[in-house]
Write an enzyme that holds these catalytic residues in place. Structure first.
Site, PDB file in Angstrom:
ATOM      1  NE  ARG A  25     132.062 -86.269  20.786  1.00 23.84           N
ATOM      2  CZ  ARG A  25     131.797 -85.101  20.219  1.00 23.84           C
ATOM      3  NH1 ARG A  25     131.590 -85.028  18.927  1.00 23.84           N
ATOM      4  NH2 ARG A  25     131.717 -84.025  20.939  1.00 23.84           N
ATOM      5  NE  ARG A  29     127.195 -86.564  14.508  1.00 23.23           N
ATOM      6  CZ  ARG A  29     127.397 -85.263  14.356  1.00 23.23           C
ATOM      7  NH1 ARG A  29     126.495 -84.521  13.753  1.00 23.23           N
ATOM      8  NH2 ARG A  29     128.517 -84.701  14.765  1.00 23.23           N
ATOM      9  NE  ARG A  38     121.772 -87.290  16.535  1.00 21.83           N
ATOM     10  CZ  ARG A  38     121.123 -86.143  16.434  1.00 21.83           C
ATOM     11  NH1 ARG A  38     119.937 -86.103  15.860  1.00 21.83           N
ATOM     12  NH2 ARG A  38     121.640 -85.027  16.917  1.00 21.83           N
ATOM     13  CG  ASP A  75     127.970 -83.164  24.993  1.00 21.00           C
ATOM     14  OD1 ASP A  75     128.474 -83.661  23.975  1.00 21.00           O
ATOM     15  OD2 ASP A  75     128.123 -81.970  25.305  1.00 21.00           O
ATOM     16  CE1 TYR A 155     131.039 -76.005  22.462  1.00 17.13           C
ATOM     17  CE2 TYR A 155     132.641 -76.553  24.155  1.00 17.13           C
ATOM     18  CZ  TYR A 155     132.213 -76.630  22.851  1.00 17.13           C
ATOM     19  OH  TYR A 155     132.951 -77.330  21.929  1.00 17.13           O
TER      20      TYR A 155
END
Ligand code: 1CP
Length: 349
Positions: A25, A29, A38, A75, A155
């Site tokens: 990562r 962010r 974004r 992702d 998921y």
């Protein structure tokens, strides 16, 4: 041909004076330039499926910190989306998917047309390789990735993140024959997706098994080791020399079996993995990658220095890639990432 980039040399089992690093990562962010893009793009998936945006984000941490590898910005959940499952990322809430709960629901999944959705990802890879060259990052490798079938299935069945994994585990434990069909779909789609990434230009691959640690030993063997081994074998049939990093998060001592049975090239360690155990039981078999606690990076200062040096002292005698033991936390000050890269660059035993 012997690889020249430091990261690829270590994956090829060579020890380097220059210890290569990248951080899970590393794009995301915690970087103001990511948040700005974004905002402009209007959401996460608009960045993932836009090659110009996705390649910019892949390069953002490299321009600042010059890690030894860039990781494709995408992702693990693009695979279920490409198979036909509805996927949304709601701001601040994480992923939401329409649940796949039983054999009947598998009918909506179509393995044949996944490139309709995934082709912008391959464009991103081509564009990123080009930009790395154009901007003079000729020693920086590009990593592609996918989720491992078990983690992606969690998921798909839970409809998003989960605390208990009750639905997916109940299906896998109670009706293994039909759960196997879901895993088989993921093995074939993930194999295809990874081969396309290699053809587009990635130089190594990481398989993220973020939730491998919620299974008992028998189920770990069945749903983590076996499908991972199938993907590795399928990809290697076409690309025998592609380095593959496996990251079985939370696997503890089952990591040894995973390292021995899956055919991976390098094993990623999470931050709960004891360093001496990893050195004696895993690094004697293959190169290792890891494993600083991301909260130590968030904390910075002396705590960061002490923990990073301890990892370097423990693992740098044999082929080793410095990484975190899970992803960078979004509140992490970018200066701490810079501090960590400096510690790794200046390290001498
Ligand atoms: O801007 C945002 O709000 C999106 C946050 C975000 C980002 C930056 C998500 C949503 N995904 C990503 C990118 C991402 N995801 C990368 C890019 C490359 C890099 O590492 O820099 C990678 C490799 C992933 C992989 C991924 N996605 C994993 C495996 C690694 C891990 O963290 O364990 C998992 C489990 C996901 C699912 C996912 N995607 C996003 C979130 C918030 C989550 C986790 C949800 C949960 O906690 O269950």
């Amino acid at each position: 041909m012997q690889p020249k980039k430091p990261f690829l040399k270590v994956l090829n089992n060579q020890t380097e004076n220059h210890i290569p690093c990248w951080f899970m990562r590393q794009a995301g962010r915690y970087l103001p330039e990511y948040r700005a893009l974004r905002e402009e793009a209007g959401g996460f998936l608009n960045m993932v499926y836009n090659p110009e945006n996705a390649s910019e984000i892949t390069l953002q941490p490299i321009r600042r910190f010059k890690m030894d590898a860039a990781i494709l910005f995408s992702d693990i959940l693009v695979v279920p989306q490409a198979l036909g499952q509805k996927l949304e990322f709601l701001a601040g809430e994480g992923p939401k998917l329409n649940k796949v709960s039983n054999e009947k629901d598998l009918k909506i999944l179509d393995v044949k047309n996944i490139d309709n959705i995934l082709s912008p990802v391959y464009e991103t890879i081509k564009l990123t390789r080009q930009k790395l060259t154009d901007e003079g990052f000729d020693q920086t490798a590009l990593i592609g990735f996918a989720g491992s079938p078990w983690t992606v299935a969690t998921y798909m069945v839970e409809g998003g993140g989960s605390k208990t994994y009750e639905n997916v585990k109940s299906w896998a434990y109670g009706n293994p024959e039909t759960f196997q069909k879901l895993i088989d779909i993921l093995v074939s789609s993930t194999t295809h997706y990874l081969i396309k990434q290699i053809e587009a230009g990635v130089e190594a691959i990481q398989l993220f098994d973020s939730w491998s640690g919620v299974l008992d030993e028998d189920n770990f063997n069945k749903w983590v080791i076996v499908p991972t081994a199938q993907i590795v074998a399928n990809v290697r049939e076409k690309y025998p020399n592609i380095p593959i990093i496996g990251f079985p998060r939370g696997a503890g001592t089952m990591s040894k079996n995973y390292a021995e049975k899956t055919g991976i090239t390098v094993i990623g360690l999470d931050f709960t993995m004891p360093l001496d155990w990893a050195r004696d039981n895993l690094q004697n078999i293959m190169p290792v990658q890891g494993n600083l606690d991301p909260v130590t990076l968030l904390t910075g200062g002396e705590a960061l220095k002490t923990a990073a040096i301890h990892i370097l002292d423990s693992l740098s005698d044999k082929p080793f890639v410095f990484n975190l033991g899970h992803g960078v936390i979004k509140e992490t000050p970018p200066e701490h990432v810079e501090q960590l890269v400096n510690i790794i660059r200046n390290y001498k035993k």
